[in-house]
Design an enzyme around this catalytic site. Structure first.
Site, PDB file in Angstrom:
ATOM      1  CD1 TRP A   1     -20.549  12.323  10.340  1.00  0.00           C
ATOM      2  CD2 TRP A   1     -20.643  10.453   9.095  1.00  0.00           C
ATOM      3  NE1 TRP A   1     -20.148  11.276  11.130  1.00  0.00           N
ATOM      4  CE2 TRP A   1     -20.193  10.120  10.393  1.00  0.00           C
ATOM      5  CE3 TRP A   1     -20.773   9.466   8.144  1.00  0.00           C
ATOM      6  CZ2 TRP A   1     -19.879   8.814  10.757  1.00  0.00           C
ATOM      7  CZ3 TRP A   1     -20.465   8.163   8.490  1.00  0.00           C
ATOM      8  CH2 TRP A   1     -20.016   7.837   9.793  1.00  0.00           C
TER       9      TRP A   1
ATOM     10  CE  LYS B   1     -16.477  11.365  11.730  1.00  0.00           C
ATOM     11  NZ  LYS B   1     -15.064  11.080  11.517  1.00  0.00           N
TER      12      LYS B   1
ATOM     13  CD  GLU C   1      -5.363  -2.730   1.680  1.00  0.00           C
ATOM     14  OE1 GLU C   1      -5.650  -2.180   0.603  1.00  0.00           O
ATOM     15  OE2 GLU C   1      -4.860  -2.132   2.637  1.00  0.00           O
TER      16      GLU C   1
ATOM     17  CB  THR D   1      -0.898   0.029   1.250  1.00  0.00           C
ATOM     18  OG1 THR D   1      -0.047   0.062   2.398  1.00  0.00           O
ATOM     19  CG2 THR D   1      -1.792  -1.192   1.328  1.00  0.00           C
TER      20      THR D   1
END
Ligand code: ADP
Length: 543
Positions: free
Chosen positions: A444, A439, A331, A186
């Site tokens: 949100w 937030k 992944e 990654t």
């Protein structure tokens, strides 16, 4: 007990053997690092990959050992993909945009025995060679080059190495399909890079999933150009998918800027191209300037970060190109979803179909998605409830390389770090990365949604919404905008774009113009860097 059906292990060697048997004359076009074009075929790539496998064995590289690459998308890199993995070694593709410390870290962590380098990256060997603890051989991708030989003592040359290999070499037919085949790390935006070790089985199943009509849907009739680098999640698996169907493959080398891509698409009559949105922003700008309509191009597959809806529209309306949204991660090999309509949606009004196209799409057979709350309880697939996106399936990571620990939840799912909705037809829409979402006063705000609105303005080249700290609301959205060259646009014009498009409390508090947005190793905007730079801008202003 006698099997009722034949069994053959699912191996990468069998993919390239298939290409050689059935499509030996199908073209592989490769833009070399020096700028010249190398024309080859799947037959030659297959032969060279077998000679490479044999040459590596003669060098003393043994089963299960790791060979690293730092290379562009080109023919030799393709041969390494098949030759290294096919023979039971591990092909570790290294992202050259990692920092020098990270490169040394991944080379050592993976215990690379051989390192294949494009000439562009020879400097790494000269600078970092002393820190590569396990590397025995450094191989330059190309013929003998005296200038390069003088830079790196003991440097070997790919074309000479091939000469030592035996073209009659055959890949082991009885390889266990669970043998590791390739390794990607990654990009390490937070902490050290983590390795994901793919197997032959996971790679072949991922390839078969990709090659379905509702997947990447590549066909032998296509000319396929992966602009996504071969060092970024195996170019999304496209080299394997293309080998399975023998389609003409065009590898753009280091030249991934808009004007060069337009020329390559036109010259080679590319029908399908794949890459991240920033690549296609460059391409669309180049098309605007050159006037080319890229008549051969039918489809772009776009993912890695959210594709702005304005990009889908521009491709469709101005160039008759279907821009298909895909989602995935290192992944997940990476194909997690592809946006293909289901039959019942074909009769819907165009505005509704356009909305569906904006989402990240549906999982192919072989992977499952769910969204959960903080207690890992599954949430409804109603298209509006947001939750943490989790995934499981044949080509999803179970544990990071050498971590010794599971990367999964107690009940066996991988948490993607994304916040998403799922609807009743399985369509997934990414709202944000959990660490990027804003937030504000307990509510949100999706940065993706704000960015899509800003990017749609004709003067905006790219935009990123981030959370800025706020005394009253904890966080408030601000937008960082990169203008198109020569364009003139004001903060008031950008802010007016949000009126009526989002709720009033979601309208950003501020617009900041920058020359260039910071991009990470895989072409994505580095929002963490932007938060470090601009995160206090609202506090500083009100103080
Ligand atoms: P990195 O974490 O280094 O960026 P990946 O390339 O594996 O590594 O990135 C995976 C992440 O990229 C996903 O978790 C998701 O947040 C983002 N991503 C990928 N495709 C899309 C997409 N189509 N829309 C929105 N986000 C995406």
């Amino acid at each position: 007990m006698q099997n009722s059906m034949m069994y053959f292990p699912l191996t990468i060697g069998s993919l390239i053997d298939h290409a050689e048997r059935n499509y030996p004359g199908s073209e592989v076009v490769s833009v070399e690092t020096a700028g010249n074009i190398d024309r080859s075929t799947w037959g030659e790539v297959a032969r060279n990959s077998r000679r490479l496998a044999s040459a590596l064995a003669k060098l003393g590289i043994t089963f299960g050992e790791c060979c690293g690459t730092i290379a562009w998308n080109n023919r030799r890199h393709l041969e390494i993909y098949f030759g290294v993995s096919g023979s039971g070694l591990i092909c570790h593709t290294i992202n050259p945009r990692l920092t020098p410390e990270q490169i040394a870290y991944v080379v050592n962590h993976a215990e690379n025995k051989v390192l294949f380098l494009d000439k562009t990256f020879l400097g790494y060997a000269a600078k970092l060679g002393a820190h590569f603890n396990t590397v025995k051989h450094i191989v330059l991708l190309g013929p003998r080059d005296e200038e390069a030989a003088a830079m790196v003592p003991g440097l070997m040359f790919y074309d000479e190495l091939l000469e030592t290999g035996d073209a009659d070499y055959r890949y082991p037919a009885d390889l266990d399909e669970n043998t590791p085949s390739s390794l990607c790390y990654t990009s390490g935006t937070t902490g050290l890079p983590k390795g994901v070790l793919y197997t032959h089985r996971s790679t072949v199943l991922h390839c078969l999933g990709g090659n379905t009509a509702d997947g990447l849907a590549l066909s032998n009739h296509d000319t396929v150009m992966p602009v996504v680098p071969m060092f970024h999640v195996n170019a999304w698996g496209v080299p394997y998918c293309a080998a399975a169907i023998g389609s003409k493959l065009v590898l753009p080398g280091p030249f991934m800027d808009g004007p060069n891509l337009v020329k390559l698409i036109d010259d080679e009559e590319v029908t399908i191209a794949l890459g991240v949105p920033t690549i296609w922003q460059g391409l669309l700008q180049a098309l605007e300037q050159s006037g080319s309509k890229v008549p051969s191009l039918k489809r772009t597959l776009v993912g890695g970060s959210a594709m702005p809806p304005s990009m889908i529209r521009t491709f469709r309306e101005l160039y008759d190109v279907e821009a298909v949204h895909v989602w995935g991660m290192t992944e997940t090999s990476p194909q997690g979803t592809v946006n293909r309509e289901v039959k019942s949606q074909l009769g819907l009004p165009e505005t509704e179909r356009a909305k569906i196209r904006e989402s990240q799409g549906r999982p192919p057979y072989g992977v499952e998605l769910r969204i959960v709350d903080d207690a890992d309880t599954a949430l409804p697939n109603d298209g509006t409830t947001q939750g943490a996106l989790q995934i499981r399936g044949h080509w999803i990571v179970e544990s990071y390389h050498r971590s010794g620990a599971s990367a999964l939840t107690d009940d066996g799912w991988f948490d993607t770090g994304d916040v998403a909705t799922l609807d009743e037809n399985g369509f997934m829409r990414i709202r944000d990365r959990a660490k990027d979402i804003i937030k504000s006063g307990g509510e949100w705000i999706s940065t993706v949604e704000l960015e899509n609105i800003a990017i749609a303005h004709p003067s905006v080249a790219n935009a990123a919404a981030i959370a800025a700290r706020h005394e009253k609301w904890d966080e408030r959205p601000i937008v960082i905008v990169q203008k198109k060259p020569g364009a003139d646009v004001t903060e008031a014009t950008i802010l007016a774009l949000f009126d009526d498009r989002v709720a009033r409390w979601q309208v950003p508090d501020k617009v900041i113009f920058v020359e260039q947005l910071p991009l990470g190793a895989t072409g994505k905007v580095l929002k963490a860097t932007l938060r470090e730079t601009y995160g206090d801008v609202l506090i500083t202003e009100t103080a």
